[in-house]
Write an enzyme that holds these catalytic residues in place. Structure first.
Site, PDB file in Angstrom:
ATOM      1  CG  HIS A 254      35.906  34.636  45.156  1.00 53.42           C
ATOM      2  ND1 HIS A 254      35.223  34.799  46.348  1.00 53.42           N
ATOM      3  CD2 HIS A 254      37.184  35.071  45.398  1.00 53.42           C
ATOM      4  CE1 HIS A 254      36.043  35.317  47.257  1.00 53.42           C
ATOM      5  NE2 HIS A 254      37.235  35.483  46.710  1.00 53.42           N
ATOM      6  CD  GLU A 255      40.286  35.230  43.207  1.00 57.16           C
ATOM      7  OE1 GLU A 255      40.658  36.410  43.307  1.00 57.16           O
ATOM      8  OE2 GLU A 255      40.260  34.451  44.181  1.00 57.16           O
TER       9      GLU A 255
ATOM     10  CG  HIS B 256      38.261  39.720  45.221  1.00 57.84           C
ATOM     11  ND1 HIS B 256      37.872  40.364  46.378  1.00 57.84           N
ATOM     12  CD2 HIS B 256      38.515  38.430  45.586  1.00 57.84           C
ATOM     13  CE1 HIS B 256      37.890  39.518  47.389  1.00 57.84           C
ATOM     14  NE2 HIS B 256      38.278  38.335  46.943  1.00 57.84           N
TER      15      HIS B 256
ATOM     16  CD  GLU C 205      38.622  36.870  50.280  1.00 58.17           C
ATOM     17  OE1 GLU C 205      38.065  35.918  49.703  1.00 58.17           O
ATOM     18  OE2 GLU C 205      39.489  37.571  49.731  1.00 58.17           O
TER      19      GLU C 205
END
EC number: 3.4.24.-
Length: 316
Positions: free
Chosen positions: A156-157, A160, A234
């Site tokens: 997930h990071e 980003h 998100e």
């Protein structure tokens, strides 16, 4: 739980591009551009109301300076605010290998890894581009997540970073902060600048009240625009990260654990950076859902699990 790169064989292999590209990413980029343009317009409008042409020029200069600082130094500022320390490979070789494997899948350089000295479970990414990125995890997240779940969080990071969300979030937060600061200046100085400006322009009391109304509403509008950026990013990082790891359920499970962890152990060292974290580090029950920097965890989990069902049917 043991970990190996062959455990998850549904993610893109050999550096294949993620399916989040194309029109979907273009749409997100256009939406983000509109939102950031709205924030910039609010800053300039407030500058004009506070000081006329001179105030407009000062606001424009301030926006340029703040965005310059945000672009070049956002990663260092965010890490320093939280007392993050570099995590050496010998301290957690498996974690470095995990990040390397995910970075390879995402076709990006391996970001630097940092540790935040807090037991509050969370993680965030920062940096202006994949070549200048860092991923930070707290000591607490290493305690409550197993390696499969942590891998989902790291994916997930990295999503980003790949999507340039780290830069966009920082710029949005900076502009929203400028607007809020301008409103605070109004109250400190008692509105004298507004009255003088409006008298000079012949607007009188009506013009002063109009300007005052703008400055009262602008911080709320700026916050909502910033939250729109954060929330949409998100959802996008959840989807891209789940695709990158090939394991949506792992991220869904991690989010539920992290939400409970944030409720039991809120982390408020730097509230202005709360939007950077994978879950809101502040006490979620103390903030209205409308003004939360993150989408509701149940909705994020629902989307991930729907994505997981479709993914296995398609046989990624």
């Amino acid at each position: 739980m043991s970990y190996s790169s062959s455990t998850f064989d549904t993610a893109p292999r050999g550096g294949a591009p993620l399916r989040g590209s194309g029109w979907h990413r273009l749409g997100n980029a256009l939406k983000t551009t509109v939102l950031l343009a709205g924030l910039t317009a609010l800053v300039l409008l407030i500058g004009q109301k506070l000081g006329g042409p001179r105030g407009l020029a000062m606001a424009g200069f301030f926006v340029v300076v703040m965005n310059f600082v945000s672009y070049w130094f956002s990663d260092k500022i965010a890490l320093a605010m939280h007392g993050a320390q570099p995590l050496a490979r010998e301290q957690a070789p498996w974690l470095h290998e995990m990040v390397e494997e995910l970075a390879t899948r995402a076709k990006m350089p391996k970001p630097k890894i940092y540790m935040l000295p807090t037991r509050a479970p969370n993680a965030f990414a920062t940096g202006r581009s994949p070549k200048h990125a860092a991923v930070a995890v707290t000591a607490g997240i290493m305690e409550i997540l197993d390696r499969r779940e942590l891998r989902g969080v790291l994916a997930h990071e990295l999503a980003h970073v790949a999507n340039r969300d780290t830069l966009i979030g920082t710029v949005a937060a900076t502009l929203a902060g400028v607007i809020s600061y301008a409103a605070q200046m109004l109250f400190w100085f008692g509105g004298s600048m507004l009255s003088r400006s409006d008298d000079d322009e012949g607007g009188g009391l009506a013009g002063a009240m109009s300007s005052l109304g703008l400055l009262l509403v602008a911080p709320i509008a700026a916050t909502l625009l910033q939250l729109a950026v954060s929330r949409s990013r998100e959802y996008g990082a959840d989807a891209t990260g789940a695709e990158l790891s090939g394991d949506p359920e792992a991220l869904a499970s991690a989010l539920m654990k992290l939400e409970r962890g944030a409720e039991l152990m809120p982390y408020d060292r730097a509230p202005a950076t709360s939007h950077l974290f994978i879950v809101n580090p502040l006490s979620g029950r103390a903030v209205m859902a409308l003004f939360s920097t993150h989408p509701p965890i149940p909705e994020r989990v629902r989307r991930l699990r729907e994505m997981g069902g479709r993914s296995w049917q398609r046989g990624w």
